[in-house]
Write a protein that holds these residues in place. Structure first.
Motif, short mmCIF file in Angstrom:
data_model
loop_
_atom_site.label_atom_id
_atom_site.label_comp_id
_atom_site.label_asym_id
_atom_site.label_seq_id
_atom_site.Cartn_x
_atom_site.Cartn_y
_atom_site.Cartn_z
N VAL A 91 -87.86 -31.90 53.58
CA VAL A 91 -86.65 -32.38 53.67
C VAL A 91 -86.13 -32.03 54.93
O VAL A 91 -86.24 -31.07 55.49
N THR A 92 -85.36 -33.01 55.69
CA THR A 92 -84.89 -32.89 56.97
C THR A 92 -83.58 -33.04 57.14
O THR A 92 -82.98 -33.80 56.23
N ALA A 93 -82.66 -32.38 58.05
CA ALA A 93 -81.12 -32.85 58.18
C ALA A 93 -80.78 -32.52 59.63
O ALA A 93 -81.55 -31.60 60.21
N PHE A 94 -79.68 -32.71 59.98
CA PHE A 94 -79.15 -32.37 61.19
C PHE A 94 -77.87 -31.36 60.76
O PHE A 94 -77.16 -31.98 59.99
N GLY A 149 -79.44 -28.68 66.07
CA GLY A 149 -78.99 -28.70 64.74
C GLY A 149 -80.06 -29.18 63.68
O GLY A 149 -79.78 -29.41 62.57
N PHE A 150 -81.25 -29.55 64.30
CA PHE A 150 -82.42 -30.15 63.56
C PHE A 150 -82.77 -29.12 62.74
O PHE A 150 -83.22 -27.84 63.07
N MET A 151 -82.79 -29.22 61.16
CA MET A 151 -83.42 -28.24 60.31
C MET A 151 -84.61 -29.06 59.32
O MET A 151 -84.44 -30.13 59.24
N TRP A 152 -85.58 -28.38 58.87
CA TRP A 152 -86.46 -28.77 57.79
C TRP A 152 -86.73 -27.74 56.76
O TRP A 152 -87.06 -26.90 57.27
N LEU A 153 -87.43 -28.39 55.71
CA LEU A 153 -87.76 -27.34 54.80
C LEU A 153 -89.13 -28.04 54.05
O LEU A 153 -89.23 -29.44 54.09
N VAL A 154 -90.42 -27.49 54.09
CA VAL A 154 -91.63 -28.08 53.39
C VAL A 154 -92.02 -27.31 52.32
O VAL A 154 -92.04 -26.09 52.39
N GLN A 155 -92.24 -27.95 51.20
CA GLN A 155 -92.44 -27.21 50.04
C GLN A 155 -94.00 -28.03 49.68
O GLN A 155 -94.41 -28.78 50.01
N ARG A 156 -94.75 -26.80 48.90
CA ARG A 156 -96.16 -27.35 48.76
C ARG A 156 -96.33 -28.35 47.59
O ARG A 156 -97.24 -29.15 48.06
N LYS A 157 -95.30 -28.63 46.76
CA LYS A 157 -95.52 -29.58 45.80
C LYS A 157 -94.83 -31.07 46.45
O LYS A 157 -94.25 -31.11 47.54
N LYS A 158 -95.26 -32.21 45.94
CA LYS A 158 -94.98 -33.39 46.48
C LYS A 158 -93.31 -33.85 46.32
O LYS A 158 -92.83 -34.26 47.29
N LYS A 159 -92.81 -33.35 45.20
CA LYS A 159 -91.37 -33.37 45.08
C LYS A 159 -90.99 -32.39 43.76
O LYS A 159 -91.90 -32.15 43.09
N VAL A 160 -89.73 -32.20 44.00
CA VAL A 160 -89.26 -31.31 42.73
C VAL A 160 -87.77 -31.93 42.37
O VAL A 160 -87.08 -32.12 43.19
N GLU A 161 -87.71 -31.92 40.97
CA GLU A 161 -86.41 -32.30 40.73
C GLU A 161 -85.78 -31.30 39.92
O GLU A 161 -86.05 -30.37 39.26
N HIS A 162 -84.26 -31.16 40.40
CA HIS A 162 -83.44 -30.10 39.91
C HIS A 162 -82.32 -30.77 39.23
O HIS A 162 -81.69 -31.56 39.73
N THR A 163 -81.86 -30.18 38.08
CA THR A 163 -80.64 -30.80 37.44
C THR A 163 -79.53 -29.59 37.59
O THR A 163 -79.65 -28.27 37.21
N PHE A 164 -78.30 -29.78 38.40
CA PHE A 164 -77.33 -28.92 38.55
C PHE A 164 -76.77 -29.00 37.33
O PHE A 164 -75.88 -30.06 37.18
N LYS A 165 -76.66 -27.97 36.22
CA LYS A 165 -76.10 -28.18 34.99
C LYS A 165 -74.76 -28.14 35.15
O LYS A 165 -74.12 -28.97 33.96
N LYS A 166 -74.01 -27.67 36.02
CA LYS A 166 -72.49 -27.54 35.63
C LYS A 166 -71.90 -29.13 36.00
O LYS A 166 -70.83 -29.19 35.40
N ILE A 167 -72.71 -29.72 36.47
CA ILE A 167 -72.14 -31.34 36.92
C ILE A 167 -73.05 -32.30 36.27
O ILE A 167 -72.96 -33.60 36.59
#
Length: 143
Positions: free
Chosen positions: A83-86, A55-73
């Protein structure tokens, strides 16, 4: 989690490279798990991996970090370069690399799940034990 432990979960995983293919595969996985497809609005993803057995998953992006605002909330979330997770049905647990801004503090998100009784809701749990539940459509693709 020790890095050698993480490496053992990477062994035998399906690994995808390239932004378009990684986005497509991560959205497919979220859909398969019954989670909102817009949970990972990361940019320029270089690698996506998923070990179906553990169940282990990961995503690697080129930038050091990205901030995103979920507008509806009106919620700002920060995604680290990795980013990693099970993953399991309706849930991501032991998440690393994701933080949410509460008042003036950045809190690590450690778990995300859709309660079985409320499939239109999604709950985010932080490392401090605090949790917040939102309408799942706020995390649809493109939000």
């Amino acid at each position: 989690m020790a890095s050698q432990d993480i490496e053992s979960h990477r062994a035998g995983a399906e690994v995808i490279a390239g932004d378009a293919a990684c986005r497509k595969k991560s959205v497919e996985l979220l859909e398969e798990l019954g989670l909102p497809k817009g949970l990972f609005p990361m940019e320029d993803i270089q690698e996506f991996g998923y070990n179906r057995e553990t169940g282990f998953m990961w995503l690697v992006q080129r930038k050091k970090k990205v901030e995103h605002t979920f507008k509806k909330i009106k919620q700002t979330v920060s995604y680290a370069s990795e980013v990693t997770a099970f993953a399991e049905k309706g849930k991501l647990r032991k998440i690393t690399g994701v933080k949410t801004k509460e008042l003036m503090l950045w809190l690590s998100v450690v778990e995300v799940y859709v309660p079985e009784a409320l499939l239109d809701k999604i709950t985010f749990k932080t490392g401090t034990g605090l949790s917040d539940t939102f309408d799942a459509p706020a995390f649809a693709l493109g939000e």
